[in-house]
Structure formats: structure tokens, C-alpha cells
Design a protein around this motif. Structure first.
Motif, PDB file in Angstrom:
ATOM      1  N   HIS A  77      18.989 -25.966 -10.225  1.00 29.97           N
ATOM      2  CA  HIS A  77      18.089 -25.643  -9.119  1.00 29.97           C
ATOM      3  C   HIS A  77      16.794 -25.078  -9.695  1.00 29.97           C
ATOM      4  O   HIS A  77      16.772 -24.580 -10.818  1.00 29.97           O
ATOM      5  CB  HIS A  77      18.706 -24.595  -8.183  1.00 29.97           C
ATOM      6  CG  HIS A  77      19.983 -25.037  -7.549  1.00 29.97           C
ATOM      7  ND1 HIS A  77      20.040 -26.008  -6.579  1.00 29.97           N
ATOM      8  CD2 HIS A  77      21.253 -24.647  -7.767  1.00 29.97           C
ATOM      9  CE1 HIS A  77      21.300 -26.197  -6.215  1.00 29.97           C
ATOM     10  NE2 HIS A  77      22.058 -25.382  -6.932  1.00 29.97           N
ATOM     11  N   CYS A 130      17.223 -22.257 -12.557  1.00 32.46           N
ATOM     12  CA  CYS A 130      18.025 -21.124 -12.098  1.00 32.46           C
ATOM     13  C   CYS A 130      19.013 -20.655 -13.169  1.00 32.46           C
ATOM     14  O   CYS A 130      19.180 -21.287 -14.208  1.00 32.46           O
ATOM     15  CB  CYS A 130      18.779 -21.503 -10.835  1.00 32.46           C
ATOM     16  SG  CYS A 130      20.110 -22.700 -11.107  1.00 32.46           S
ATOM     17  N   GLU A 151      13.641 -25.113  -3.926  1.00 34.24           N
ATOM     18  CA  GLU A 151      14.487 -26.187  -3.419  1.00 34.24           C
ATOM     19  C   GLU A 151      14.125 -26.501  -1.972  1.00 34.24           C
ATOM     20  O   GLU A 151      13.882 -25.582  -1.182  1.00 34.24           O
ATOM     21  CB  GLU A 151      15.961 -25.783  -3.495  1.00 34.24           C
ATOM     22  CG  GLU A 151      16.489 -25.623  -4.907  1.00 34.24           C
ATOM     23  CD  GLU A 151      16.476 -26.923  -5.686  1.00 34.24           C
ATOM     24  OE1 GLU A 151      16.840 -27.975  -5.130  1.00 34.24           O
ATOM     25  OE2 GLU A 151      16.077 -26.890  -6.865  1.00 34.24           O
ATOM     26  N   SER A 167      12.914 -19.620  -4.118  1.00 28.56           N
ATOM     27  CA  SER A 167      13.571 -20.903  -4.335  1.00 28.56           C
ATOM     28  C   SER A 167      12.525 -21.996  -4.211  1.00 28.56           C
ATOM     29  O   SER A 167      11.659 -21.946  -3.333  1.00 28.56           O
ATOM     30  CB  SER A 167      14.666 -21.125  -3.298  1.00 28.56           C
ATOM     31  OG  SER A 167      15.201 -22.430  -3.452  1.00 28.56           O
TER      32      SER A 167
END
Length: 88
Positions: A34, A47, A71, A69
Motif C-alpha cells: 500500500h 506502508c 490508496e 493513505s
């Protein structure tokens, strides 16, 4: 993230992603699970579930404390020094 939870909100800037993948993995031919984006400079790193943990390495080497994040569909921040998560 409230100021009582994270004392580093002043480091969050309007940043753009440094790359479309983990900047460091792309350079060395690594892989990631990620992606995370530094909220101080826009560095994209992998990550802690990824083999190289570049987002954490970046935070430690630069003292940039807050990541988000990177993502799709995920909207959260993490503050390393305060060990605090928040959705936004």
C-alpha cells in the motif's frame, strides 16, 4: 485529527504526490503493498506491510510526522510521534 490527539497538524501542507508508486521502490526495483503520502512534502512511500517500509523510513529520516493513505477510497491520516490515526 484533533489538536489534543496530534500535536503536529501545523506540518500538514497542501502537497502533491511525488510519484504514482513508492518513489524509493521504483528507484530500486522493489515492490509495495500500500502507498502512503507525506503530508509535509508529498513523498510517496510504501506502508509497513511492504518489504522496505519506505514511508516510515522517510518520516524518521526527515522528521515529517504526518502521512495520509494514498490508496483510492481511503481517507485517513497517521501521526508518527503521537501514534494517532484520524479519518478525514
Amino acid at each position: 485529527m484533533s489538536p489534543a490527539t496530534c500535536t503536529h497538524l501545523e506540518t500538514v501542507a497542501d502537497v502533491s504526490p511525488s510519484s504514482e508508486g513508492c518513489e524509493d521502490c521504483l528507484r530500486i526495483g522493489g515492490r509495495w503493498v500500500h502507498l502512503r503520502m507525506c503530508q509535509a512534502c508529498g513523498h510517496i512511500g510504501c506502508c509497513d506491510n511492504s518489504p522496505n517500509r519506505h514511508a516510515t523510513k522517510h518520516a524518521k529520516s526527515t522528521t515529517h510526522p504526518v502521512i495520509a493513505s494514498a490508496e483510492p477510497g481511503e481517507r485517513w491520516l497517521y501521526c508518527y510521534p503521537d501514534d494517532a490515526f484520524a479519518e478525514y
